[in-house]
Design an enzyme around this catalytic site. Structure first.
Site, PDB file in Angstrom:
ATOM      1  N   SER A 161      -0.103   9.193   2.798  1.00  0.00           N
ATOM      2  CA  SER A 161       0.023   7.799   2.361  1.00  0.00           C
ATOM      3  C   SER A 161       1.431   7.530   1.835  1.00  0.00           C
ATOM      4  O   SER A 161       2.405   7.627   2.576  1.00  0.00           O
ATOM      5  CB  SER A 161      -1.054   7.477   1.317  1.00  0.00           C
ATOM      6  OG  SER A 161      -1.073   6.102   1.007  1.00  0.00           O
ATOM      7  N   LEU A 162       1.564   7.240   0.536  1.00  0.00           N
ATOM      8  CA  LEU A 162       2.894   7.036  -0.062  1.00  0.00           C
ATOM      9  C   LEU A 162       3.841   8.187   0.264  1.00  0.00           C
ATOM     10  O   LEU A 162       5.037   7.990   0.473  1.00  0.00           O
ATOM     11  CB  LEU A 162       2.706   6.890  -1.577  1.00  0.00           C
ATOM     12  CG  LEU A 162       3.883   6.878  -2.534  1.00  0.00           C
ATOM     13  CD1 LEU A 162       4.341   8.243  -2.952  1.00  0.00           C
ATOM     14  CD2 LEU A 162       5.033   6.037  -2.031  1.00  0.00           C
ATOM     15  N   HIS A 203      -5.506   1.315   1.922  1.00  0.00           N
ATOM     16  CA  HIS A 203      -5.846   1.628   3.314  1.00  0.00           C
ATOM     17  C   HIS A 203      -7.137   0.927   3.749  1.00  0.00           C
ATOM     18  O   HIS A 203      -7.973   1.507   4.433  1.00  0.00           O
ATOM     19  CB  HIS A 203      -5.926   3.137   3.528  1.00  0.00           C
ATOM     20  CG  HIS A 203      -4.640   3.826   3.197  1.00  0.00           C
ATOM     21  ND1 HIS A 203      -3.522   3.709   3.998  1.00  0.00           N
ATOM     22  CD2 HIS A 203      -4.280   4.581   2.130  1.00  0.00           C
ATOM     23  CE1 HIS A 203      -2.531   4.391   3.428  1.00  0.00           C
ATOM     24  NE2 HIS A 203      -2.957   4.914   2.300  1.00  0.00           N
ATOM     25  N   GLN A 237       0.183   1.286   8.332  1.00  0.00           N
ATOM     26  CA  GLN A 237      -0.339   2.295   7.415  1.00  0.00           C
ATOM     27  C   GLN A 237      -0.993   1.690   6.173  1.00  0.00           C
ATOM     28  O   GLN A 237      -1.921   2.261   5.600  1.00  0.00           O
ATOM     29  CB  GLN A 237       0.805   3.231   7.007  1.00  0.00           C
ATOM     30  CG  GLN A 237       0.370   4.468   6.244  1.00  0.00           C
ATOM     31  CD  GLN A 237       1.279   4.741   5.054  1.00  0.00           C
ATOM     32  OE1 GLN A 237       1.563   3.844   4.256  1.00  0.00           O
ATOM     33  NE2 GLN A 237       1.729   5.967   4.938  1.00  0.00           N
ATOM     34  N   ARG A 262       6.378  -2.005  -2.422  1.00  0.00           N
ATOM     35  CA  ARG A 262       5.083  -1.736  -1.787  1.00  0.00           C
ATOM     36  C   ARG A 262       3.980  -1.660  -2.845  1.00  0.00           C
ATOM     37  O   ARG A 262       2.888  -2.205  -2.677  1.00  0.00           O
ATOM     38  CB  ARG A 262       5.177  -0.415  -1.017  1.00  0.00           C
ATOM     39  CG  ARG A 262       3.914   0.044  -0.276  1.00  0.00           C
ATOM     40  CD  ARG A 262       4.234   1.353   0.444  1.00  0.00           C
ATOM     41  NE  ARG A 262       3.146   1.893   1.234  1.00  0.00           N
ATOM     42  CZ  ARG A 262       2.278   2.800   0.808  1.00  0.00           C
ATOM     43  NH1 ARG A 262       2.359   3.262  -0.442  1.00  0.00           N
ATOM     44  NH2 ARG A 262       1.336   3.254   1.619  1.00  0.00           N
ATOM     45  N   GLN A 278      -0.360   8.950  -4.124  1.00  0.00           N
ATOM     46  CA  GLN A 278      -0.798   8.540  -5.458  1.00  0.00           C
ATOM     47  C   GLN A 278      -1.989   9.363  -5.918  1.00  0.00           C
ATOM     48  O   GLN A 278      -2.867   9.694  -5.129  1.00  0.00           O
ATOM     49  CB  GLN A 278      -1.162   7.056  -5.454  1.00  0.00           C
ATOM     50  CG  GLN A 278       0.052   6.154  -5.436  1.00  0.00           C
ATOM     51  CD  GLN A 278      -0.313   4.707  -5.662  1.00  0.00           C
ATOM     52  OE1 GLN A 278      -0.528   4.279  -6.788  1.00  0.00           O
ATOM     53  NE2 GLN A 278      -0.364   3.948  -4.585  1.00  0.00           N
TER      54      GLN A 278
END
Length: 314
Positions: free
Chosen positions: A90-91, A200, A249, A115, A10
């Site tokens: 991440s994503l 996170h 994660q 998510r 993102q």
């Protein structure tokens, strides 16, 4: 030459993302249609036309980035570029999982849409924050965040991006206090990030719990290409381990610098960023200036990358 595909998270989204690729590679109209049916939202309209405010909503940005990134990577692979390793920030890890055959595109788009919703619901708008801390060692910054958390304002290290760039995440007050103290302890700058939640961080535990329920209901296959996991910065090869790490994660730090160093140790010398922007390429160059990086997000960048790499391999 050893090649890794890397996939952005993102923040890299932009209005018009993947539009040029889809116009020039018509079969990806169906790719998007399949994903839209799985999600129940017109994501291609949001990707191509915006507005940016709508695209930036986490439950839109996540599937939009996954689809843009996997379209770019798919076209590269169709043209003979096969990665030796993959990793996503991440994503972006979900984009890697789709490309490695762990998830179908329908399941991938659907799960990251959910998510995003779960993350959006976990912390009300305005109560969480993130900031980039520049010029401070990870251990020293962790000491600062732990002290602030102990005082009742939750904050923690969220992204270990590259030497001298670490992102913290937590409550608005926790991030503010930790940013101030980081500068008092030698950090060069503390830059608040324009994000919709404290990703996170431990504040995302409700999202992790809900995501775990959803992940239990979709099939995961063994990866066809080794994926370097965010949580461990090591190759992950079993579907069961992938499922476990995807839940972790949500609240664990993204070990991006370590992930890149793992791939360097495995012999990777060429990184191709698949998807909008070139944020990851910039981070990789700060980790090791000697490597070659490419960013593929439209037809021109695709053509240039194929020209250079296929020429090198002949």
């Amino acid at each position: 030459m050893k090649v890794a595909f890397v996939f952005p998270g993102q923040g890299s989204q932009s209005v018009g993302m993947a539009k040029d690729l889809v116009e020039n590679f018509k079969k990806y109209d169906q790719y998007l249609t399949t994903a839209e049916k799985a999600m129940g939202i017109p994501i291609s309209n949001i990707m191509f036309e915006g507005p940016l405010e709508e695209l930036t909503k986490t439950y839109h940005a996540q599937p939009a980035l996954l689809l843009s990134s996997t379209i770019a990577a798919s076209i590269l692979m169709e043209n003979g570029l096969k990665p030796d390793y993959m990793a996503g920030h991440s994503l972006g890890e979900y984009s890697a999982l789709v490309m490695a055959g762990v998830l179908s595109v329908q399941d991938g788009a659907s799960i990251v849409h959910k998510r995003g919703k779960f993350m959006n619901e976990a912390v009300p708008a305005g109560q969480g924050a993130m900031a980039a801390i520049l010029g401070m060692a990870a251990d020293d910054l962790a000491t600062v965040t732990e002290a602030v958390t102990t005082e009742g304002h939750s904050v923690q290290v969220a992204n270990l991006n590259c030497p001298g760039q670490i992102v913290i995440s937590g409550t608005s007050e926790g991030v503010k206090l930790a940013s101030e103290r980081a500068k008092d302890h030698g950090a060069k700058r503390a830059i608040p990030l324009s994000v919709s939640g404290p990703f996170h961080s431990s504040l995302m535990r409700p999202a992790a719990t809900k995501l775990g329920v959803e992940l239990a209901m979709i099939p995961l296959r063994e990866p066809k290409v080794p994926i370097i996991a965010n949580v461990t910065a090591k190759p992950v090869e079993s579907a069961d381990e992938i499922r476990k790490l995807l839940i972790e994660q949500v609240t664990a730090p993204v070990r991006w610098e370590e992930s890149i160093r793992t791939m360097l140790d495995l012999g990777v010398d060429t990184f191709i960023e698949c998807g909008p922007g070139n944020v990851l390429s910039g981070l990789i160059k700060k980790i090791d200036r000697s490597v070659t990086t490419y960013s593929v997000f439209d037809t021109l960048s695709l053509t240039n990358t194929l020209y250079h790499l296929k020429g090198d391999s002949q």
